[in-house]
Scaffold this active site. Sequence first.
Site, PDB file in Angstrom:
ATOM      1  N   HIS A  23       0.838  -1.198   0.000  1.00 16.47           N
ATOM      2  CA  HIS A  23       0.000   0.000   0.000  1.00 16.47           C
ATOM      3  C   HIS A  23       0.874   1.251   0.000  1.00 16.47           C
ATOM      4  O   HIS A  23       0.508   2.284  -0.550  1.00 16.47           O
ATOM      5  CB  HIS A  23      -0.913   0.015   1.236  1.00 16.47           C
ATOM      6  CG  HIS A  23      -2.010  -1.002   1.141  1.00 16.47           C
ATOM      7  ND1 HIS A  23      -3.340  -0.678   1.213  1.00 16.47           N
ATOM      8  CD2 HIS A  23      -1.964  -2.344   0.940  1.00 16.47           C
ATOM      9  CE1 HIS A  23      -4.065  -1.770   1.080  1.00 16.47           C
ATOM     10  NE2 HIS A  23      -3.251  -2.804   0.930  1.00 16.47           N
ATOM     11  N   ASP A 116      -5.756   5.998   2.105  1.00 21.79           N
ATOM     12  CA  ASP A 116      -5.856   4.603   1.708  1.00 21.79           C
ATOM     13  C   ASP A 116      -7.272   4.108   2.002  1.00 21.79           C
ATOM     14  O   ASP A 116      -7.761   4.254   3.132  1.00 21.79           O
ATOM     15  CB  ASP A 116      -4.814   3.777   2.504  1.00 21.79           C
ATOM     16  CG  ASP A 116      -4.720   2.347   2.013  1.00 21.79           C
ATOM     17  OD1 ASP A 116      -5.767   1.665   1.956  1.00 21.79           O
ATOM     18  OD2 ASP A 116      -3.612   1.904   1.697  1.00 21.79           O
TER      19      ASP A 116
END
Length: 460
Positions: A23, A116
């Site tokens: 990520h 995110d």
Amino acid sequence: MGTVEQTHQAPHVLVVILSIQGHINPMLQFSKRLFSKGIRVRLAITISVAKSMHTKICPNIISVDTFSDGYDNGIKKEDKIESYIERSKLVGSQTLGDLIKKQESLGNPITCVVYDSFYPWVLDVAKQFNLPVASFFTQSCAVCNIYYHVQQGLLKVPVAGPMVSIPGLPPLAIADLPSFVSVYESHPGIRTIMLNQFSNIDKADWLLFNTFDKLENEVVSWMSNLWPIKTVGPTVPSIYLDKRIEGDKDYGLDLFKPSNEICMNWLNMRETNSVIYVSFGSNVSLGEEQMKEIALALKEGNKYFLWVVRESEERKLPSDFAEETFEKGLVVQWCPQLEVLSHKAVACFITHCGWNSTLESLCLGIPMVGLPKWTDQTTNAKFVEDEWEVGLRIKVEENGIWRKEEIEACIREVTEGEKGKEMRKNCNRWKELAKEAVDEGGSSDKNIEDFIQSMLCTLR
Ligand code: UDP
């Protein structure tokens, strides 16, 4: 469209990143793209990431702040996911809010938040401060569309097979679905994280995806009817694609210590197309029996191999494996994957089909043998084999094991067979399309410009 002048008046974007390598990489890379277009970027990383990173993040260009998600020493095996979801939201909302207030008090206010999508609570924090906000999805549009359908109850779970029909996607077998959907009883906590991405998404001003239009054409069009979607990928360092960002040759934040010199020196001694590169990314954990099957396939095959076995996995290697294979193989704990994939010696990538690894292989023109274990990897492997035709997906036994013979057969087909030649051609075609997407005026480049323009409008 030109570059925004990097002054105190330029948008000041807070990019909130999750503590997982897969990520961190795409969001960091996206941040560099924004910076290259004149945007001031401030990364918010967790204290645990700051403690364990092995590299400095682009010093001089991107500001970095830390916030606590309540797990400053990382998440431990015994921590329950359900508790993590609760605690990271509670502690993170507070500490991230403090960070936003601090910038305000310093006369340097945040003007937009990119978060995110696994952290949906950040959207609520941003809205409390009346800030425009973009959710950044680090998985493919296809996978996200499947989760959206489950979250909305449009795809009933446990799924009744044998095939599933979802708008924007080809017909999918149960085994092609992400594991949290296909094996419904497994990992309910993680499934909640996947579905929660959509819990408040209608309040997001933009949805950014690490993909490109031509790669996921139909599903992108379908999802664009629901939300203001922007594809901004592939978020692979610029040197491998458009070369427009000077010195941008790696992501720049490793949670594992890479053996750069050892790997590259070893590869430099190998002939063109003579090496199989093997990696299961930052998270997958394999059983001893599985490690043995892979080890035997590599040992008995006719190619050299470079195998990334993370420290936590090393004890599962057959004893004496390194000594017995030292003439044909190299085992390291972490490598500079992009440099490895772009090396002429590499013929094929045995991969778990994590989304970043899949995109990287595609962008660097390397055909894959997919050994997907769980989460979105199964869906990515399906697309690698059947939609983009850039690799094979290995057959798995009932007990979930990939056997040595099957691994060997796939490697042979990809490196020596007729199908392999086609895959290489396809890879090169995708590589060109990926480059086109991020190059000046390409679909992802335009989307990033549009995003910046609409951010500027919110400032006026
Ligand atoms: N990676 C790396 N060195 C390695 C193995 C992986 O730099 O030895 C990087 C890889 O380039 C990718 C990321 O780690 O960007 C892994 O992300 P992916 O989505 O493929 O898998 P995950 O770790 O999330 O399962």
